[in-house]
Design a protein around this motif. Structure first.
Motif, PDB file in Angstrom:
ATOM      1  N   GLN A 297     -20.999  27.041 -28.857  1.00  0.00           N
ATOM      2  CA  GLN A 297     -22.027  26.654 -29.821  1.00  0.00           C
ATOM      3  C   GLN A 297     -22.655  27.930 -30.375  1.00  0.00           C
ATOM      4  N   ALA A 298     -22.711  28.045 -31.708  1.00  0.00           N
ATOM      5  CA  ALA A 298     -23.316  29.226 -32.334  1.00  0.00           C
ATOM      6  C   ALA A 298     -24.814  29.249 -32.061  1.00  0.00           C
ATOM      7  N   MET A 299     -25.348  30.447 -31.823  1.00  0.00           N
ATOM      8  CA  MET A 299     -26.776  30.621 -31.552  1.00  0.00           C
ATOM      9  C   MET A 299     -27.375  31.537 -32.607  1.00  0.00           C
ATOM     10  N   ARG A 300     -28.543  31.181 -33.071  1.00  0.00           N
ATOM     11  CA  ARG A 300     -29.250  32.034 -34.020  1.00  0.00           C
ATOM     12  C   ARG A 300     -29.950  33.153 -33.243  1.00  0.00           C
ATOM     13  N   THR A 301     -29.815  34.395 -33.751  1.00  0.00           N
ATOM     14  CA  THR A 301     -30.513  35.525 -33.156  1.00  0.00           C
ATOM     15  C   THR A 301     -31.383  36.176 -34.224  1.00  0.00           C
ATOM     16  N   THR A 302     -32.049  37.245 -33.847  1.00  0.00           N
ATOM     17  CA  THR A 302     -33.022  37.861 -34.755  1.00  0.00           C
ATOM     18  C   THR A 302     -32.388  38.821 -35.747  1.00  0.00           C
ATOM     19  N   HIS A 303     -31.100  39.142 -35.559  1.00  0.00           N
ATOM     20  CA  HIS A 303     -30.447  40.088 -36.452  1.00  0.00           C
ATOM     21  C   HIS A 303     -28.945  39.904 -36.358  1.00  0.00           C
ATOM     22  N   SER A 304     -28.239  40.401 -37.378  1.00  0.00           N
ATOM     23  CA  SER A 304     -26.779  40.336 -37.348  1.00  0.00           C
ATOM     24  C   SER A 304     -26.219  41.500 -36.538  1.00  0.00           C
ATOM     25  N   ASP A 305     -24.905  41.495 -36.355  1.00  0.00           N
ATOM     26  CA  ASP A 305     -24.198  42.527 -35.593  1.00  0.00           C
ATOM     27  C   ASP A 305     -24.808  42.703 -34.207  1.00  0.00           C
ATOM     28  N   ASN A 306     -24.623  41.681 -33.371  1.00  0.00           N
ATOM     29  CA  ASN A 306     -25.113  41.729 -31.996  1.00  0.00           C
ATOM     30  C   ASN A 306     -24.165  42.565 -31.142  1.00  0.00           C
ATOM     31  N   HIS A 307     -24.733  43.511 -30.421  1.00  0.00           N
ATOM     32  CA  HIS A 307     -23.913  44.465 -29.680  1.00  0.00           C
ATOM     33  C   HIS A 307     -23.979  44.295 -28.167  1.00  0.00           C
ATOM     34  N   ASP A 308     -25.066  43.772 -27.665  1.00  0.00           N
ATOM     35  CA  ASP A 308     -25.206  43.722 -26.211  1.00  0.00           C
ATOM     36  C   ASP A 308     -26.104  42.548 -25.831  1.00  0.00           C
ATOM     37  N   LEU A 309     -25.823  41.964 -24.681  1.00  0.00           N
ATOM     38  CA  LEU A 309     -26.642  40.858 -24.190  1.00  0.00           C
ATOM     39  C   LEU A 309     -26.783  40.998 -22.678  1.00  0.00           C
ATOM     40  N   TRP A 310     -28.032  41.081 -22.238  1.00  0.00           N
ATOM     41  CA  TRP A 310     -28.312  41.095 -20.798  1.00  0.00           C
ATOM     42  C   TRP A 310     -28.828  39.719 -20.401  1.00  0.00           C
ATOM     43  N   ILE A 311     -28.278  39.157 -19.338  1.00  0.00           N
ATOM     44  CA  ILE A 311     -28.710  37.858 -18.812  1.00  0.00           C
ATOM     45  C   ILE A 311     -29.222  38.078 -17.398  1.00  0.00           C
ATOM     46  N   ASN A 312     -30.420  37.629 -17.167  1.00  0.00           N
ATOM     47  CA  ASN A 312     -31.017  37.774 -15.845  1.00  0.00           C
ATOM     48  C   ASN A 312     -30.168  37.012 -14.822  1.00  0.00           C
ATOM     49  N   PRO A 313     -29.610  37.695 -13.822  1.00  0.00           N
ATOM     50  CA  PRO A 313     -28.752  36.993 -12.850  1.00  0.00           C
ATOM     51  C   PRO A 313     -29.517  36.000 -11.985  1.00  0.00           C
ATOM     52  N   LEU A 314     -30.857  36.125 -11.969  1.00  0.00           N
ATOM     53  CA  LEU A 314     -31.657  35.202 -11.163  1.00  0.00           C
ATOM     54  C   LEU A 314     -32.206  34.041 -11.980  1.00  0.00           C
ATOM     55  N   ASN A 315     -32.186  34.183 -13.307  1.00  0.00           N
ATOM     56  CA  ASN A 315     -32.670  33.114 -14.183  1.00  0.00           C
ATOM     57  C   ASN A 315     -31.979  33.275 -15.528  1.00  0.00           C
ATOM     58  N   HIS A 316     -30.959  32.463 -15.791  1.00  0.00           N
ATOM     59  CA  HIS A 316     -30.127  32.658 -16.976  1.00  0.00           C
ATOM     60  C   HIS A 316     -30.867  32.362 -18.280  1.00  0.00           C
TER      61      HIS A 316
END
Length: 707
Positions: free
Chosen positions: A10-29
Motif C-alpha cells: 500500500q502506497a504511503m504519503r510522506t513529507t517529501h519525494s525521493d525517500n532515502h532511509d527509514l528507521w523503524i523502532n524495533p520495540l514499537n513499529h
C-alpha cells in the motif's frame, strides 16, 4: 507498506519525494523516522501522519551566486526543491520563507545574471533545459539551444550531452554574454534568443560511457547518468576572449580567442576524476586554481592545483587540508592578494599565503559539505549540501591580518563601511534565518595579561568630539556602556547612535530612550588600552535605498539634537525638582525644631506639593511598564520621546507635521521652564528666608546639556 510479507503493498504519503532511509523502532513499529531529499520527519502512528520538515535548514544546494543589490540576494538550486532567490537581510528581524521565491530552472541548476541589474535570471535543468526568468513580471520562458526531449534517450544518441548540473554563467566583462555548457560550449548575447556553438566537443567523448543509465533493470533516464559533459565554466575577468572549461571526465580546456581555438591544459598525472570548480585570479593574468574531485572513483583525497602560466604548468597545494576531505571549490579574496577560501566535504578552510598552507575556517559552521563559495560586499557566502546557505558576515580581520597580537599588546582593525540601516529586532522562534548585525562592526584584539578595566572604545565625529564611550569594565555611576575587554579577539557592533538619554532607571516611555542616529560622514574609532591609543577611520554611509539631500539630513540631525538635549534637560530638571522636594519634605518633618514652626510646616507642604506636581508634569513616575503608559497621563518627557520616534530613523525628510509639533513643544517648554525657574528660584529663596538660617534648601545646579 506491506503487512503480509510482501504479497501486497500500500502506497504511503510522506513529507517529501525521493525517500532515502527509514528507521523503524524495533520495540514499537509505529515509531518511524524517514530521511529524504527534503530532510527528516517522524511518525508515531505507523506513517498515518508525519511531523513537519519546515523547521529544518536542510537544503541541498548545488551552487551559489549573489547580486549587487542592497541588501544583496542569494541564488541557487536545491536538490528536489527547485531554484531559489533569497534575501541576505530583511527589515523585519529575520529571514523566513516569505523572503524567497522560485526563479525558473529546476533542482539542479546554476543561476546566472547581471549582478548590477538582476532582472533576467538564467537557470538550468537536466538534459540541457535552460530558462529565462523575469523577476519583474515573474514570467518564465525556455531558451534551450536545441529543445529536444532527451528524457530516457541514451546519451550516445543525443545531439548535445548535458550534465545533470550543467553550468551557466555570464561574462564578468560583458554581462549580456551568457555561456552554457553541454558537450560543447554555447554562447548567447541576446538573452538566449540565439546561441552559437563556440567549441568542439571538449570532453573525452567516450562512447562506452554514454549508454543507458542503469539498464536492464531500471534506466535512470532523467539525466543524472549523462557523462562526458562540461561541468564548470570560468570566463576571465580580465580578457573577454579567455575562457576556462572543466569537464566531468577530468579535462581542463582553455581558449584565449573567444572559442576559435582550444588547448587542453589538464594537469599531467591526474587520477580519474572531474573538474569541480575553476577560479581565475582577479589580480594576475594566467593565474587560476582548479579543484579536482575523484570521489566517484573512490578517491577522496583533497586536490587543488594552481597555474600561473595559463595551464602550462601546475602546482598541487593542499598542505593543511585533512586527508580524505575532498575539496569542492577555491575562491580568491578580491581585496587581499594571496588570501584564499576553500569549501570542502566537511566545511571551510582559509589560506593567507596563496594556498601554500590551509587552516580551518569552521567557526560555527556545521560539519557539512560546502559546495560553493562567493565573496560579496566583504561577506563570505556559502552553499552547502544539507544545511542550506550560510554567510560569514564581515571578513575584515581576515583581509587585514593573519597574526595574533603579542602579550599586553593590542590591535584595532579598520572597520568596513557601515550603512544607516536597521534590520529590525530578532524574531522569536528557530525557523528564521539570522540577519546581519545592524550598525558598524568593529574588531579589536587584546593581548594576554591586559587588565580589562584599562580598555576603552570611543567613537568620535568629524570634529573629533566624542559621541559615544564604551569601557571594558565600568561602575554604574560612570554612565559608560560595557564592551568585552578580556584578552582575545572581539567583535563589537556600534549601533550608529549617540549616547542614550539620561532617563530615570526602571521607567517606561512610549518610545525609545536610545541615542539618536548619527548622520552619514567620516568618524573615528579609538581603542585605548592602558593609556595607549589606536585609531581607525570609519565611514558611515546612508542606506543606498534612501535618497535624502545633505540639507534634509542636516535638518533631521539638528532636530534630533534639539529633541535629545531638551529631553535630557527635562529628565535632569525633574531630578532637581525631586531633590529639592525631598529636602523640603525633610525640613517639614522637623519643623517643630525651627522658629515659626507652624508657618514653616504650612509653607513647606505647599512648596513640596508644587515641586512634586511639576515633577510629575515632566516625568510620570507611575510609568513603570508598558501597561502603565496607557493607564496614567503622559509626562512632558513622553511627548518629546514620542516625537523623536517619529523623526529618527524614518529614512525620509522630516515632515511638516513633525516640525509644527516641535514648535508647539518648544513653546510649551518656555512656560514650563518659567515655572521651574520660579519654583527653584524665588519660591525656594523665600522658604529659605523663613528658616532664618536654622536650615536651608540647596538647589542642585543645572547641568550643561550634551548629546
Amino acid at each position: 507498506k506491506s503487512i503480509d510479507g510482501g504479497k501486497s503493498f500500500q502506497a504511503m504519503r510522506t513529507t517529501h519525494s525521493d525517500n532515502h532511509d527509514l528507521w523503524i523502532n524495533p520495540l514499537n513499529h509505529n515509531d518511524m523516522i524517514n530521511g529524504n531529499d527534503g530532510g527528516a520527519s517522524v511518525s508515531l502512528d505507523g506513517g498515518a501522519s508525519w511531523s513537519t520538515q519546515d523547521n529544518q535548514p536542510t537544503g541541498q544546494i548545488y551552487r551559489v551566486n549573489t547580486d549587487a543589490q542592497y541588501p544583496y540576494w542569494l541564488y541557487g538550486a536545491q536538490q528536489d526543491d527547485g531554484s531559489i532567490a533569497i534575501a541576505s537581510a530583511t527589515g523585519s528581524g529575520g529571514i523566513t520563507t516569505s523572503d524567497w521565491y522560485a526563479i525558473g530552472g529546476c533542482e539542479s541548476s546554476h543561476v546566472a545574471f547581471d549582478p548590477a541589474n538582476p532582472r533576467f535570471l538564467y537557470a538550468g535543468c537536466y538534459q540541457g533545459a535552460i530558462t529565462e526568468f523575469d523577476r519583474v513580471t515573474h514570467e518564465e520562458r525556455s531558451v534551450m539551444e536545441y529543445p529536444a526531449l532527451s528524457l530516457s534517450t541514451s546519451p550516445e544518441n543525443q545531439k548535445y550531452r548535458f550534465n545533470w548540473s550543467a553550468p551557466i554563467t555570464t561574462s564578468p566583462i560583458d554581462r549580456n554574454v551568457i555561456y552554457h555548457g553541454g558537450s560543447h560550449l554555447f554562447k548567447s548575447s541576446d538573452r538566449g534568443q540565439t546561441w552559437a556553438v563556440i567549441s568542439p566537443d571538449l570532453t573525452r567523448n567516450e562512447k562506452e560511457h554514454q549508454g543507458p543509465g542503469g539498464a536492464p533493470i531500471t534506466n535512470e533516464g532523467a539525466g543524472g547518468e549523462v557523462y562526458n559533459t562540461i561541468y564548470y565554466i570560468a570566463p576571465s575577468p580580465r580578457d573577454i576572449g579567455t575562457i576556462w572549461v572543466g569537464t566531468d571526465d577530468g579535462l581542463l580546456q582553455l581558449t584565449r580567442d573567444a572559442g576559435t581555438s582550444w588547448t587542453n591544459v589538464t594537469p599531467k598525472g591526474l587520477r580519474p576524476g572531474f573538474v569541480n570548480a575553476i577560479e581565475v585570479s582577479p589580480f594576475d593574468a594566467g593565474t587560476a586554481f582548479i579543484t579536482y574531485d575523484g570521489y566517484k572513483w573512490s578517491d577522496f583525497s583533497p586536490q587543488i592545483y594552481k597555474t600561473t602560466d595559463y595551464g602550462r604548468s601546475w602546482t598541487k597545494l593542499v598542505n593543511g587540508i585533512r586527508d580524505g576531505d575532498q575539496v569542492r571549490v577555491v575562491r580568491f579574496d578580491p581585496v587581499r592578494k594571496g588570501l584564499l577560501y576553500a569549501g570542502t566535504e566537511t566545511g571551510a578552510y582559509v589560506s593567507f599565503n596563496d594556498g601554500q598552507h590551509w587552516e580551518s575556517l569552521q567557526a560555527n559552521l556545521p560539519v557539512v559539505p560546502v559546495t560553493d563559495l562567493q565573496l560579496r560586499n566583504g561577506d563570505l557566502v556559502a552553499s552547502t549540501e544539507g544545511r542550506a546557505f550560510w554567510i560569514l558576515d564581515d571578513i575584515t580581520p581576515l583581509e587585514q591580518s593573519a597574526e595574533s597580537v603579542g602579550a599586553k599588546d593590542f590591535r584595532l582593525f579598520n572597520p568596513r563601511r557601515a550603512y544607516l540601516t536597521s534590520w529590525g529586532s530578532p524574531r522569536g522562534g528557530g525557523d528564521a534565518g539570522a540577519n546581519p548585525p545592524s550598525g558598524a562592526i568593529i574588531y579589536y584584539d587584546i593581548g594576554a595579561g591586559t587588565d580589562s578595566t584599562k580598555v576603552e572604545l570611543n567613537i568620535l565625529d568629524a570634529a573629533h568630539a566624542t559621541i559615544r564611550r564604551f569601557a571594558g569594565k565600568a561602575k554604574p555611576s560612570d554612565h559608560v556602556e560595557v564592551i568585552p575587554g578580556a584578552p582575545g579577539m572581539h567583535r563589537f557592533v556600534w549601533d550608529l547612535r549617540g549616547a542614550a538619554l539620561d532617563a530615570p532607571k526602571g521607567m517606561s516611555f512610549f518610545g525609545s530612550t536610545a541615542g539618536s542616529r548619527v548622520i552619514p560622514g567620516q568618524y573615528t574609532v579609538q581603542l585605548v588600552v592602558a593609556g595607549k591609543t589606536l585609531s581607525a577611520p570609519l565611514e558611515v554611509a546612508p542606506d543606498p535605498r534612501v535618497h535624502m539631500t545633505d540639507a534634509q539630513l542636516a535638518e533631521e540631525n539638528q532636530i534630533m539634537r534639539t529633541i535629545t538635549e531638551r529631553t535630557n534637560t527635562i529628565f535632569r530638571d525633574a531630578k532637581r525638582l525631586n531633590d529639592v522636594r525631598d529636602q523640603v519634605k525633610s525640613i517639614v518633618a522637623h519643623a517643630s525644631d525651627l522658629p515659626d514652626s507652624s508657618e514653616v510646616a504650612t509653607t513647606g507642604k505647599k512648596l513640596e506639593a508644587r515641586l512634586d506636581s511639576l515633577s510629575v508634569d515632566l516625568v510620570q513616575p507611575q510609568h513603570t511598564n508598558g501597561q502603565d503608559i496607557i493607564g496614567f497621563p503622559n509626562g512632558f518627557a513622553d511627548d518629546w520621546i514620542f516625537l523623536a520616534g517619529q523623526v529618527d530613523g524614518s529614512y525620509m525628510p522630516v515632515t511638516n507635521g513633525a516640525k509644527q509639533r516641535l514648535a508647539d513643544l518648544q513653546q510649551q517648554w518656555t512656560g514650563i521652564q518659567a515655572r521651574i525657574d520660579d519654583l527653584l528660584g524665588s519660591q525656594v529663596t523665600a522658604f529659605n528666608t523663613m528658616l532664618k538660617g536654622k536650615a536651608a534648601v540647596i538647589v542642585p545646579r543645572a547641568q550643561a546639556v550634551s548629546n
